[in-house]
Scaffold this active site. Structure first.
Site, PDB file in Angstrom:
ATOM      1  N   LEU A 352       0.821  -1.200   0.000  1.00 17.06           N
ATOM      2  CA  LEU A 352       0.000   0.000   0.000  1.00 17.06           C
ATOM      3  C   LEU A 352       0.858   1.253   0.000  1.00 17.06           C
ATOM      4  O   LEU A 352       0.448   2.301  -0.493  1.00 17.06           O
ATOM      5  CB  LEU A 352      -0.927   0.012   1.227  1.00 17.06           C
ATOM      6  CG  LEU A 352      -1.975  -1.098   1.294  1.00 17.06           C
ATOM      7  CD1 LEU A 352      -2.691  -1.067   2.637  1.00 17.06           C
ATOM      8  CD2 LEU A 352      -2.982  -0.944   0.166  1.00 17.06           C
ATOM      9  N   GLY A 353       2.047   1.173   0.597  1.00 16.39           N
ATOM     10  CA  GLY A 353       2.926   2.335   0.669  1.00 16.39           C
ATOM     11  C   GLY A 353       4.208   1.997   1.391  1.00 16.39           C
ATOM     12  O   GLY A 353       4.372   0.931   1.974  1.00 16.39           O
ATOM     13  N   GLY A 355       7.075   3.828   4.072  1.00 10.40           N
ATOM     14  CA  GLY A 355       7.357   4.938   4.973  1.00 10.40           C
ATOM     15  C   GLY A 355       8.726   4.789   5.594  1.00 10.40           C
ATOM     16  O   GLY A 355       9.492   3.868   5.285  1.00 10.40           O
ATOM     17  N   GLY A 356       9.040   5.720   6.495  1.00  8.35           N
ATOM     18  CA  GLY A 356      10.342   5.686   7.148  1.00  8.35           C
ATOM     19  C   GLY A 356      10.526   4.493   8.047  1.00  8.35           C
ATOM     20  O   GLY A 356      11.652   4.114   8.364  1.00  8.35           O
ATOM     21  N   ASP A 471       4.963  12.660  13.835  1.00  8.66           N
ATOM     22  CA  ASP A 471       5.095  12.638  12.373  1.00  8.66           C
ATOM     23  C   ASP A 471       3.753  12.933  11.713  1.00  8.66           C
ATOM     24  O   ASP A 471       3.242  12.149  10.909  1.00  8.66           O
ATOM     25  CB  ASP A 471       5.638  11.295  11.903  1.00  8.66           C
ATOM     26  CG  ASP A 471       6.248  11.367  10.509  1.00  8.66           C
ATOM     27  OD1 ASP A 471       6.500  12.493  10.035  1.00  8.66           O
ATOM     28  OD2 ASP A 471       6.476  10.314   9.901  1.00  8.66           O
TER      29      ASP A 471
END
Length: 703
Positions: A352-353, A355-356, A471
């Site tokens: 889906l994605g 990130g950090g 964040d």
């Protein structure tokens, strides 16, 4: 003389009566053990009741007929009666895919064929009389050999023969099912098959139907022709079967059961009473023992070993660490095996994605079929693992309509997997950045803003503990099925720090959302969350990221641009052009001014999230800003001519543009001591917001 003629007439009538009374019009055989058939040639009845017409000898004939003639019409010039026959046959080939001469069901004026030839003439005719009208023969052939001399269509066919071996009608062996699909049948396969032959004396029509043994009679016939058999059949005919072998014989022919009837349907056979076929070829016990058994043993042992290896590999593949203290959190722990299946093995297609903290995968739980999002977080250090899991379990109790629910976790080796409820509409950033295919209108954006603010207020003040998000940005705001904003990844930055090396400091966040004091102290507070929320407000209202490397130098930093518009007296110039001026001005003004106020460089001048909610709900008038203490100070240097902005040292100065330490420090530094998720503007590292990692020293405050 008269008495003699009269006596002769009486004698003829008596003989005719006796002959007629002996004639039968139907019979049925479920096997032929007690049948009194008239056999000729190599035909015989086996001890178990099979009618065996041929064997593997060459150039031989075999005939089997019902012993008595049957009346088919009342006189030589009358119409033939209707009749039907039904029998089960088998053709056994000694070699796979090779056929031989077949079987023919036949009506003949005689049951003796002394001059007939074997081979292609089926033991009925020969080359000289084949095709003669005087033969008075009707037959249905089942042939597994293509004979060019009689124009056979193929080597696996059923044909109707009249007075000769050249079929008047033929078709490849097979049958039509109930859905009108044709299925081929191999005549010499060794499998028993059923055949129906029917003649309608009224309609003058011949029908032939073929089917496998245990199927019912198909509705559609294999062959059907219009033909008047009155000119072929004599008043009395013999009914039976004929077969023959050729110069190379590889097929044996059997009839398992047979029924026949004049003027009606032949009786059905009791298939359970039919005799069994003999085994073809010698017993293969020795071959089984000498070849197959060792092969079976080797294969079985190999499969067993392979199964053990697969089991051990599978156990290792899904191995998890479960320590005694972790049993307290078992309700919130997911099995790695279930998550693996849910995400289809963590396939790239399910991502889906990114990130950090790791990749996020979509999944569907195997049993409940509920949709989830799984984040894989690397956690190299075992220090503080118990506290880490305890905090995950604690955050799993966070319940707010504007937070993405953290359902639980899974711990495996050096990896942690966090399981969230799946948000079908994805992250907010894809609806406001980079020319989206579908953009949110102002009502939707304002509802998302208030939702995120409500969720953040819950984390800061309304839950039993204070949770710092650390964040906040559009990509961490997810939209549910009704386009409501839900804040995700709450507390994850704090959790991630638990696995960090205690000798280094991580400033976790995204450049453009980081408060200036965070870069100096490395500490996150509720006030630093407010600063990030201010950047988020401007991002949603203006449709721009806080720092845009692609923008003109004067528009590089969003908060500075919005402040400039406000200072010029037209703050609405900063509004996202995609909104097309379709927004509530009072709400937009509140959001823009609140974004500037939350972005204040001094924490003490930023509002709390409770005050933010009051502004957004309209309980407080839009915040008033003063430009008396706001100014921009340009420093020399920077990267490739990009100016660096800083604040005056006065704590009362209301400087809204971020200083070089808060915004730009660390961008060109190559010293690796911690990691900062950032959008890089210059130097050796490049990337997008939230993409690249830029490193810095905690005490490094100058370029």
């Amino acid at each position: 003389m008269v008495p003699l003629k009269f006596g002769a007439l009486i004698f003829y009538i008596l003989i005719s009566f006796l002959t007629t009374s002996k004639s039968v019009n139907e019979f049925s055989y479920n096997g032929f053990r007690s049948a009194n058939l008239s056999l000729d040639g190599i035909a015989k009845i086996t001890p178990n009741g099979l009618l065996k017409l041929t064997n593997f000898t060459t150039l031989q004939k075999g005939h089997a007929f019902y012993p008595d003639p049957i009346i088919f019409k009342n006189s030589s010039y009358a119409s033939a009666f209707s009749f039907s026959t039904y029998f089960v046959f088998t053709m056994v080939s000694g070699y796979e895919n090779l056929g031989g001469q077949g079987i023919i069901f036949v009506l003949s004026p005689s049951k003796r064929f002394e001059g007939a030839s074997p081979g292609l003439y089926f033991g009925l005719l020969n080359q000289t009389n084949n095709g003669n009208f005087s033969n008075h023969i009707f037959g249905v052939e089942l042939d597994s050999l293509k004979n060019v001399e009689v124009q056979d269509i193929d080597d696996n066919h059923v044909g109707i023969d009249i007075n000769g071996m050249k079929s008047v009608s033929s078709n490849t062996a097979g049958y039509w099912d109930s859905e009108d699909l044709f299925h081929n049948l191999t005549l010499n396969s060794g499998q028993p098959m059923q055949l129906w032959v029917e003649y309608d004396g009224t309609e003058k029509q011949i029908s032939v139907t073929l089917a496998p043994l245990n199927d019912s009679k198909p509705n559609r016939t294999l062959l059907q022709i219009s033909y008047d058999l009155s000119h072929v059949l004599k008043p009395t005919m013999f009914v039976g079967f004929s077969s023959a072998t050729g110069p190379i014989q590889i097929t044996s022919h059997y009839v398992l059961g047979w029924s026949f009837k004049i003027n009606g349907m032949a009786q059905s056979l009791d298939l359970s009473r039919l005799p069994k076929l003999p085994r073809v070829g010698p017993k293969k016990i020795s071959k089984v023992l000498t070849i197959y058994l060792p092969v079976i043993i080797v294969v079985s042992v190999s499969l067993a070993i392979w199964g053990v290896v697969c089991y051990v590999t599978r156990v290792r593949k899904f191995a998890e660490v479960l320590e005694e203290w972790e049993r307290d959190y078992s309700p919130q722990r997911f099995k790695f095996k279930d998550l693996y299946k849910a995400t289809k093995g963590f396939r790239d297609k399910e991502i889906l994605g990114r990130g950090g903290f790791g990749k996020v995968y979509k999944g569907v739980m195997p049993r409940s079929k509920s949709e989830i999002a799984v984040k894989r977080v690397s956690h190299e250090s075992r220090q503080g693992m118990k506290e880490f899991v305890a905090e995950i379990a604690s955050m799993g109790r966070l319940r707010h309509r504007n937070l993405v629910p953290l359902l639980g976790y899974c711990r495996r080796k050096s990896e942690l997997l966090l399981v969230y409820e799946y948000m079908p509409n994805g992250s907010l950033d894809k609806f406001i950045h980079d020319q989206p295919k579908f953009t949110l209108n102002w009502d939707q954006r304002f509802r998302v803003i208030k939702g995120v603010a409500s969720g953040l207020l819950y984390l800061h003040e309304e839950w039993e503990q204070v949770v710092i998000h650390r964040d906040i940005k559009a990509s961490n705001v997810l939209l549910d099925g009704e386009m409501n904003g839900r804040l995700g990844d709450f507390g994850l930055a704090r959790l991630y720090d638990r696995g960090a090396d205690h000798q280094t400091t991580h400033v976790v966040g995204t450049l453009g959302y980081l408060a200036p004091e965070q870069n100096r102290t490395g500490k996150a507070t509720t006030s630093t969350d407010v600063y990030a929320f201010g950047a988020f407000l401007l991002e949603v209202a203006c449709g721009r990221r806080p720092i845009d490397p692609k923008a003109a130098p004067n528009d590089l930093i969003l908060v500075d641009q919005v402040f400039s518009y406000w200072n010029e007296g037209d703050i609405f110039q900063a509004v996202d052009p995609n909104l097309c001026n379709d927004y509530v001005k009072e709400e937009m003004e509140t959001v823009l001014k609140l974004g500037l106020l939350c972005s204040h460089s001094e924490p003490k001048f930023r509002p709390s999230m409770r005050q933010v909610m009051l502004y957004l709900e309209g309980a407080l008038a839009p915040p008033e800003l003063s430009a008396s203490g706001l100014k921009l100070t340009q420093h020399n240097g920077g990267c490739d001519g990009v100016p660096l902005w800083s604040y005056p040292s006065s704590t009362t100065s209301q400087t809204l543009s971020q200083n070089s330490e808060g915004r730009m420090n660390g961008m060109a530094s190559k010293t690796v001591r911690g990691s900062l998720k950032a959008e890089t503007l210059c130097g050796e590292v490049s990337g997008h917001v939230g993409g690249a990692e830029v490193h810095y020293l905690r005490n490094h405050t100058t370029l």
